[in-house]
Each structure stands twice: as C-alpha cells, then as structure tokens.
Design an enzyme around this catalytic site. Structure first.
Site, PDB file in Angstrom:
ATOM      1  N   TYR A 197       0.860  -1.179  -0.106  1.00  0.00           N
ATOM      2  CA  TYR A 197      -0.072   0.268  -0.034  1.00  0.00           C
ATOM      3  C   TYR A 197       0.756   1.285  -0.114  1.00  0.00           C
ATOM      4  O   TYR A 197       2.255   1.182   0.490  1.00  0.00           O
ATOM      5  CB  TYR A 197      -0.947   0.172   1.226  1.00  0.00           C
ATOM      6  CG  TYR A 197      -1.869  -1.091   1.230  1.00  0.00           C
ATOM      7  CD1 TYR A 197      -3.252  -0.514   0.432  1.00  0.00           C
ATOM      8  CD2 TYR A 197      -1.895  -2.309   1.447  1.00  0.00           C
ATOM      9  CE1 TYR A 197      -4.380  -1.643   0.634  1.00  0.00           C
ATOM     10  CE2 TYR A 197      -2.918  -3.405   1.236  1.00  0.00           C
ATOM     11  CZ  TYR A 197      -3.984  -2.824   0.797  1.00  0.00           C
ATOM     12  OH  TYR A 197      -5.109  -3.842   0.728  1.00  0.00           O
ATOM     13  N   ARG A 226      -2.571 -12.609   2.313  1.00  0.00           N
ATOM     14  CA  ARG A 226      -3.834 -12.286   1.921  1.00  0.00           C
ATOM     15  C   ARG A 226      -3.941 -12.449   0.236  1.00  0.00           C
ATOM     16  O   ARG A 226      -2.916 -12.009  -0.427  1.00  0.00           O
ATOM     17  CB  ARG A 226      -4.092 -10.821   2.227  1.00  0.00           C
ATOM     18  CG  ARG A 226      -3.947 -10.329   3.817  1.00  0.00           C
ATOM     19  CD  ARG A 226      -5.163  -9.339   4.187  1.00  0.00           C
ATOM     20  NE  ARG A 226      -6.311  -9.953   3.792  1.00  0.00           N
ATOM     21  CZ  ARG A 226      -7.440  -9.388   3.810  1.00  0.00           C
ATOM     22  NH1 ARG A 226      -7.505  -7.897   3.751  1.00  0.00           N
ATOM     23  NH2 ARG A 226      -8.892  -9.911   3.626  1.00  0.00           N
ATOM     24  N   HIS A 275      -7.065  -8.450  -3.546  1.00  0.00           N
ATOM     25  CA  HIS A 275      -8.294  -7.997  -3.191  1.00  0.00           C
ATOM     26  C   HIS A 275      -8.293  -6.331  -3.276  1.00  0.00           C
ATOM     27  O   HIS A 275      -7.304  -5.674  -3.386  1.00  0.00           O
ATOM     28  CB  HIS A 275      -8.942  -8.296  -1.602  1.00  0.00           C
ATOM     29  CG  HIS A 275      -7.839  -7.740  -0.819  1.00  0.00           C
ATOM     30  ND1 HIS A 275      -6.795  -8.420  -0.565  1.00  0.00           N
ATOM     31  CD2 HIS A 275      -7.735  -6.565   0.125  1.00  0.00           C
ATOM     32  CE1 HIS A 275      -6.254  -7.708   0.576  1.00  0.00           C
ATOM     33  NE2 HIS A 275      -6.829  -6.533   0.944  1.00  0.00           N
TER      34      HIS A 275
HETATM   35 FE   LIG Z   1      -5.845  -5.039   2.276  1.00  0.00          FE
END
Ligand SMILES: [Fe+2]
Length: 326
Positions: free
Chosen positions: A165, A220, A223
């Site tokens: 991110y 993860r 998404h």
């Molecule tokens: Fe996320």
C-alpha cells in the site's frame, strides 16, 4: 448486577472476579460501559483460570502488547492487525453490521484505510502509472430492490503490483492506489485501478512473530477494499477478492466470503469504449446496500436472539445488551 464490594481484602481466585466486576461497574453512570467492562473482566479472569496462566506467560503477554504499541504509528496499527489475525475483526463486523442475503456482504476494514484519498472523476485512475496492470471497475449501486442510489461516495484502495500500500513507502508524499468516486444519477460508477496481487500483512513486528510461532503464513489473497457511504443508508465496508487466488482459502485475516469473489475479464473489443488497451482488464460489480433503518432492525433482532434466555440481561435504547435493572 453484582453487589458492590465492601472490603477488598483477602482476595482469592474464587472471590476476585465478583469483586473486580463490582468495583469497576458501580462508579460510572454508563450501563453499556459497565456491561462491556464486566464481561471483559469475567472472560479475562476465566482465561487466566482456564489456562492456569503463569506469571512468566502473563509478562510475555504484557511485553507483546507493549511491542504492539511501540511499533504503531498514524499509518500502521499493529493492534488492528492483531485483531485481524485473531479473527476478532471479522467477528465484530458480522455482529455489528449484519446484512440480509440480498445485500452486498461486508468484511473487515483492514489496517490500510486513510482519510486523505482524493475525489476522482468518472473514468479517472486511482493509480499512478507503472504500478500494475490497468483494470476498469464499473457497475451500479442500488438498494436491495434494485433502485439506483445516486451521489453516494465509493472509497476504494488496494495494493500495488509489489504487494504494498502507498502508506508502506517511507517516501510517500501523496495518496496513491486509493481514491473516491461518486455514483451518477443512475447509480453507476466507473473508476480505473490496477490489478491487485496477493500480499503479506506486515510481518516484521510482534504480530508477524506470533504468526511465525504458530506456524501460520501472513498472506492475503488479491483484493480491493471499498467503503460506500450515502446519507440514510448503512455504510458498507467491504472488499472484493480474486477468485482462484492461491490464498483464497487461507486468508491470514479471515476476510474472504464466497459472495465477494470477482473474476477479471480482458477488455478485448470493448477497450475503445474505455480508452484502454485490449489486454487491459475489466471488473464488473454491482453493490447493494441497505438503509440505516434496515441495518438497525436486523442488528437489534440478532441481539435480541443472542440474549434470549440469558438471565439479568436486556437491550438498551440502542438495541445493545446491558445489565437488567432489578
Ligand atoms: Fe488489504
């Protein structure tokens, strides 16, 4: 309600819990706080009793929480991550924001949302160039009867092609890979992003160490996160997950739901329509949200079912459990 303690001496493992609850819940005129605190004390004490917790283990826990605090900053919350990997975040979301099957399911917020995302025009990209394969995301926002919801905000964010991110780059100067788009009068929206990839949650802190110590991975599945807001409607916090992702069935934070799986398609002959290339991707998704009233009714109904038959507990004016007055 447990009677107030009078003399806090000679506490034993049989008497400490009732007394700790009494002394912590008779001094604040806040029934909900009193109820939550009394349950917290009860379960914490039972945890210690059930595990026969040693002083060394208690100190290890204190040290662990201290390290979580030490590594937390404005843009990194180790405590949210801890809540996520323990499954608490998903549990609280399902209790606090139940949805009927006809609405888009919610899921956990995760630790990477920020409040500085820029408002984008229809068709604009949230991603600066060179950070992944282009994807156009388009669809409609409606209520559960299919009525369009115009002028709602859709706040979306995801990781770049490196699995990071924007907040994870120390040289971040402005928001990237995140943006807000408003729905048009017919409820439609069109925004460009890039193809998300699987990523590891931050595993260089105490939570990462914990995952390692219990033999878990920190990954993860790919998404995209969404927060959808419109006055009068319940805010939807959700995410869409890539179907067939290698981590679809082992998300480190338990966020995946079958109804939230997307499949990307190549734009092909539709590329011109979006001023994109044929090999770029399209993600078509329609979101369905519920009114505040529907959300509150469902929440109260579930809370009422949850406390049915539990002695000494009732619902307050917000529909949340509190101790019943004698
Ligand atoms: Fe996320």
């Amino acid at each position: 309600m447990t009677p107030a303690a009078t003399r806090l001496v000679d506490m034993s493992d049989e008497t400490i819990t009732d007394n700790a609850i009494a002394v912590n819940t008779n001094t604040v005129n806040n029934p909900r706080l009193q109820f939550v605190l009394s349950k917290l004390i009860q379960h914490l004490h039972d945890f210690a009793r059930d595990t026969r917790l040693t002083t060394e283990e208690w100190m290890t826990g204190i040290q662990f929480l201290t390290e979580c605090g030490d590594i937390t900053t404005d843009i990194r919350s180790e405590f949210i991550l801890l809540s996520d990997v323990l499954g608490l975040s998903v549990l609280v979301d399902s209790i606090s924001h139940p949805k009927p099957p006809s609405a888009t399911a919610g899921t956990l917020l995760g630790p990477f949302h920020t409040h500085d995302a820029e408002v984008k025009q229809q068709g604009e990209s949230i991603s600066s160039s060179g950070k992944g394969e282009p994807v156009v995301i388009t669809g409609f926002l409606t209520d559960t009867d299919g009525n369009p919801i115009p002028d709602a905000t859709i706040d979306l964010w995801h990781c770049d092609a490196h699995g990071k991110y924007d907040t994870q780059y120390s040289d971040r100067t402005h928001p990237d890979m995140r943006g807000i788009v408003r729905t048009r009068s017919d409820g439609s929206f069109l925004i460009r992003a890039t193809k998300p990839v699987p990523y590891s949650v931050p595993d260089d802190g105490p939570v990462g160490k914990l995952l390692h110590n219990v033999g878990r991975h920190a990954m993860r599945p790919a998404h995209i996160h969404f927060i959808i807001k419109k006055p009068g409607y319940e805010t939807l916090i959700t995410a869409l997950y890539g179907k067939g992702d290698p981590y679809q069935f082992s998300d480190a934070v338990f966020g995946v739901k079958s109804s939230l799986l997307f499949e990307l398609e190549r734009l092909g002959s539709r590329a011109k329509e979006f001023d994109m290339n044929e090999e770029d991707w399209i993600l078509r998704w329609d979101f369905k949200i519920i009114s505040e009233q529907e959300g509150q009714s469902l929440r109260v109904e579930r809370n009422r079912t949850a406390i049915k038959g539990v002695e000494g507990v009732t619902l307050n004016e917000d529909g949340l459990p509190v101790a019943a007055l004698d």
